[in-house]
Design a protein around this motif. Structure first.
Motif, mmCIF file in Angstrom:
data_model
loop_
_atom_site.group_PDB
_atom_site.id
_atom_site.type_symbol
_atom_site.label_atom_id
_atom_site.label_comp_id
_atom_site.label_asym_id
_atom_site.label_seq_id
_atom_site.Cartn_x
_atom_site.Cartn_y
_atom_site.Cartn_z
ATOM 1 N N UNK A 121 -50.215 58.924 -27.672
ATOM 2 C CA UNK A 121 -50.043 58.838 -29.129
ATOM 3 C C UNK A 121 -48.936 59.787 -29.562
ATOM 4 N N UNK A 122 -48.085 59.323 -30.421
ATOM 5 C CA UNK A 122 -46.987 60.142 -30.910
ATOM 6 C C UNK A 122 -45.748 60.114 -30.036
ATOM 7 N N UNK A 123 -45.791 59.371 -28.939
ATOM 8 C CA UNK A 123 -44.633 59.274 -28.057
ATOM 9 C C UNK A 123 -43.904 57.974 -28.382
ATOM 10 N N UNK A 124 -42.626 58.098 -28.738
ATOM 11 C CA UNK A 124 -41.853 56.905 -29.080
ATOM 12 C C UNK A 124 -41.500 56.115 -27.832
ATOM 13 N N UNK A 125 -41.577 54.788 -27.915
ATOM 14 C CA UNK A 125 -41.152 53.971 -26.770
ATOM 15 C C UNK A 125 -39.667 54.186 -26.497
#
Length: 98
Positions: free
Chosen positions: A47-51
């Motif tokens: 969660x919170x990690x951009x692709x």
């Protein structure tokens, strides 16, 4: 998730692959290792990690979008003169699919 020997034999049967008991046992171990790695990866909180599209932050250098031919000479007529067959400005080719 882990597979059983019966499941490996069933998958091999469905895939029409002949597999011996030794190969099935070896494949079972390899597949279970893969599934355990997938479970480990799914357990990570993302969660919170951009692709990302790429592992490094890189940009592709693009050339300028400009005309590269000398002048604005329309060479279509010259190209169609040497074509085997043309009609109404289109190139005619042999039919491949009937």
């Amino acid at each position: 998730m882990s597979l059983t020997l019966e499941q490996v034999h069933r998958v091999a049967h469905l895939a029409r692959i002949e597999i011996s008991d030794g190969e099935a046992q070896s494949t079972l171990g390899q597949l279970n290792e893969i599934f355990s790695l997938i479970e480990e990866m799914q357990a990570v909180d993302t969660r919170g990690v951009e692709p990302m599209a790429h592992a490094q932050d890189v940009a592709q250098r693009l050339r300028a979008d400009r005309v590269s031919e000398a002048g604005t000479i329309d060479q279509r007529a010259a190209f169609q003169e040497v074509a085997p067959e043309t009609e109404a400005g289109l190139y005619l080719v042999p039919r491949v699919i009937e």
